[in-house]
Design a protein around this motif. Sequence first.
Motif, PDB file in Angstrom:
ATOM      1  N   ARG A  34       0.822  -1.217   0.000  1.00 35.25           N
ATOM      2  CA  ARG A  34       0.000   0.000   0.000  1.00 35.25           C
ATOM      3  C   ARG A  34       0.856   1.268   0.000  1.00 35.25           C
ATOM      4  O   ARG A  34       0.387   2.338  -0.359  1.00 35.25           O
ATOM      5  CB  ARG A  34      -0.936   0.007   1.198  1.00 35.25           C
ATOM      6  CG  ARG A  34      -2.052  -1.001   1.075  1.00 35.25           C
ATOM      7  CD  ARG A  34      -2.940  -0.954   2.320  1.00 35.25           C
ATOM      8  NE  ARG A  34      -3.977  -1.951   2.236  1.00 35.25           N
ATOM      9  CZ  ARG A  34      -5.237  -1.683   1.897  1.00 35.25           C
ATOM     10  NH1 ARG A  34      -5.597  -0.453   1.602  1.00 35.25           N
ATOM     11  NH2 ARG A  34      -6.125  -2.637   1.843  1.00 35.25           N
ATOM     12  N   PHE A  36       3.780   1.658  -1.730  1.00 31.05           N
ATOM     13  CA  PHE A  36       4.393   1.917  -3.040  1.00 31.05           C
ATOM     14  C   PHE A  36       3.691   3.026  -3.825  1.00 31.05           C
ATOM     15  O   PHE A  36       4.356   3.931  -4.327  1.00 31.05           O
ATOM     16  CB  PHE A  36       4.477   0.645  -3.878  1.00 31.05           C
ATOM     17  CG  PHE A  36       5.605  -0.261  -3.493  1.00 31.05           C
ATOM     18  CD1 PHE A  36       6.872   0.229  -3.225  1.00 31.05           C
ATOM     19  CD2 PHE A  36       5.395  -1.626  -3.387  1.00 31.05           C
ATOM     20  CE1 PHE A  36       7.910  -0.605  -2.860  1.00 31.05           C
ATOM     21  CE2 PHE A  36       6.429  -2.473  -3.027  1.00 31.05           C
ATOM     22  CZ  PHE A  36       7.694  -1.959  -2.761  1.00 31.05           C
ATOM     23  N   PRO A  37       2.358   3.017  -3.945  1.00 30.48           N
ATOM     24  CA  PRO A  37       1.709   4.097  -4.703  1.00 30.48           C
ATOM     25  C   PRO A  37       1.890   5.485  -4.081  1.00 30.48           C
ATOM     26  O   PRO A  37       1.769   6.495  -4.767  1.00 30.48           O
ATOM     27  CB  PRO A  37       0.223   3.718  -4.693  1.00 30.48           C
ATOM     28  CG  PRO A  37       0.187   2.270  -4.382  1.00 30.48           C
ATOM     29  CD  PRO A  37       1.400   1.983  -3.563  1.00 30.48           C
ATOM     30  N   ILE A  40       4.509   7.884  -5.689  1.00 33.29           N
ATOM     31  CA  ILE A  40       4.249   8.519  -6.976  1.00 33.29           C
ATOM     32  C   ILE A  40       3.840   9.968  -6.713  1.00 33.29           C
ATOM     33  O   ILE A  40       2.897  10.213  -5.952  1.00 33.29           O
ATOM     34  CB  ILE A  40       3.144   7.771  -7.754  1.00 33.29           C
ATOM     35  CG1 ILE A  40       3.590   6.343  -8.026  1.00 33.29           C
ATOM     36  CG2 ILE A  40       2.804   8.502  -9.046  1.00 33.29           C
ATOM     37  CD1 ILE A  40       2.491   5.452  -8.569  1.00 33.29           C
ATOM     38  N   ARG A  42       2.058  13.428  -6.698  1.00 33.18           N
ATOM     39  CA  ARG A  42       0.712  13.873  -7.028  1.00 33.18           C
ATOM     40  C   ARG A  42       0.465  15.257  -6.461  1.00 33.18           C
ATOM     41  O   ARG A  42       1.245  15.753  -5.666  1.00 33.18           O
ATOM     42  CB  ARG A  42      -0.367  12.927  -6.540  1.00 33.18           C
ATOM     43  CG  ARG A  42       0.007  11.931  -5.522  1.00 33.18           C
ATOM     44  CD  ARG A  42      -1.202  11.150  -5.133  1.00 33.18           C
ATOM     45  NE  ARG A  42      -0.864   9.743  -5.127  1.00 33.18           N
ATOM     46  CZ  ARG A  42      -1.537   8.849  -4.493  1.00 33.18           C
ATOM     47  NH1 ARG A  42      -2.607   9.186  -3.846  1.00 33.18           N
ATOM     48  NH2 ARG A  42      -1.193   7.614  -4.512  1.00 33.18           N
ATOM     49  N   GLU A  49      -3.643   9.434   3.543  1.00 34.54           N
ATOM     50  CA  GLU A  49      -3.366   8.060   3.118  1.00 34.54           C
ATOM     51  C   GLU A  49      -2.266   7.426   3.964  1.00 34.54           C
ATOM     52  O   GLU A  49      -2.344   6.245   4.309  1.00 34.54           O
ATOM     53  CB  GLU A  49      -2.987   8.040   1.643  1.00 34.54           C
ATOM     54  CG  GLU A  49      -4.140   8.434   0.733  1.00 34.54           C
ATOM     55  CD  GLU A  49      -3.723   8.506  -0.724  1.00 34.54           C
ATOM     56  OE1 GLU A  49      -2.886   7.695  -1.149  1.00 34.54           O
ATOM     57  OE2 GLU A  49      -4.247   9.387  -1.422  1.00 34.54           O
TER      58      GLU A  49
END
Length: 116
Positions: A34, A36-37, A40, A42, A49
């Motif tokens: 969970r 890893f994203p 990225i 943003r 999160e």
Amino acid sequence: MVTALKQLTAYLAGGIEVVAAVIIGFAAIEATLRAFPLFIPRIAPLHDEVEILRLRLGHWLTLAIEFELAADILRTAVTPTWNDIGQLAAIVVLRTVLNYFLQREVGKAESRGQKA
């Protein structure tokens, strides 16, 4: 008879420790996958999160600590020497303090999430 009960209790304690290790392993794998994203880039902030991820991991670690404590209690119940009782008392204190602060942190994070 007593030897068989001691052996059974030792196997049971070992099995409970395996369950705790599996819980920790799955929790770490889940948290890693969970996370890893989250690396990225943003536009939206990631704080919520990350907090959710920390809460899930904290809940699983708290559960694993309880299983480990149960295994230690079983192991000491079979052959209680004063040395074993002292070691169990130290383990109980350490794990209880760790669990208390982990639960407190999780509770704070959950209350922050409810306020938002």
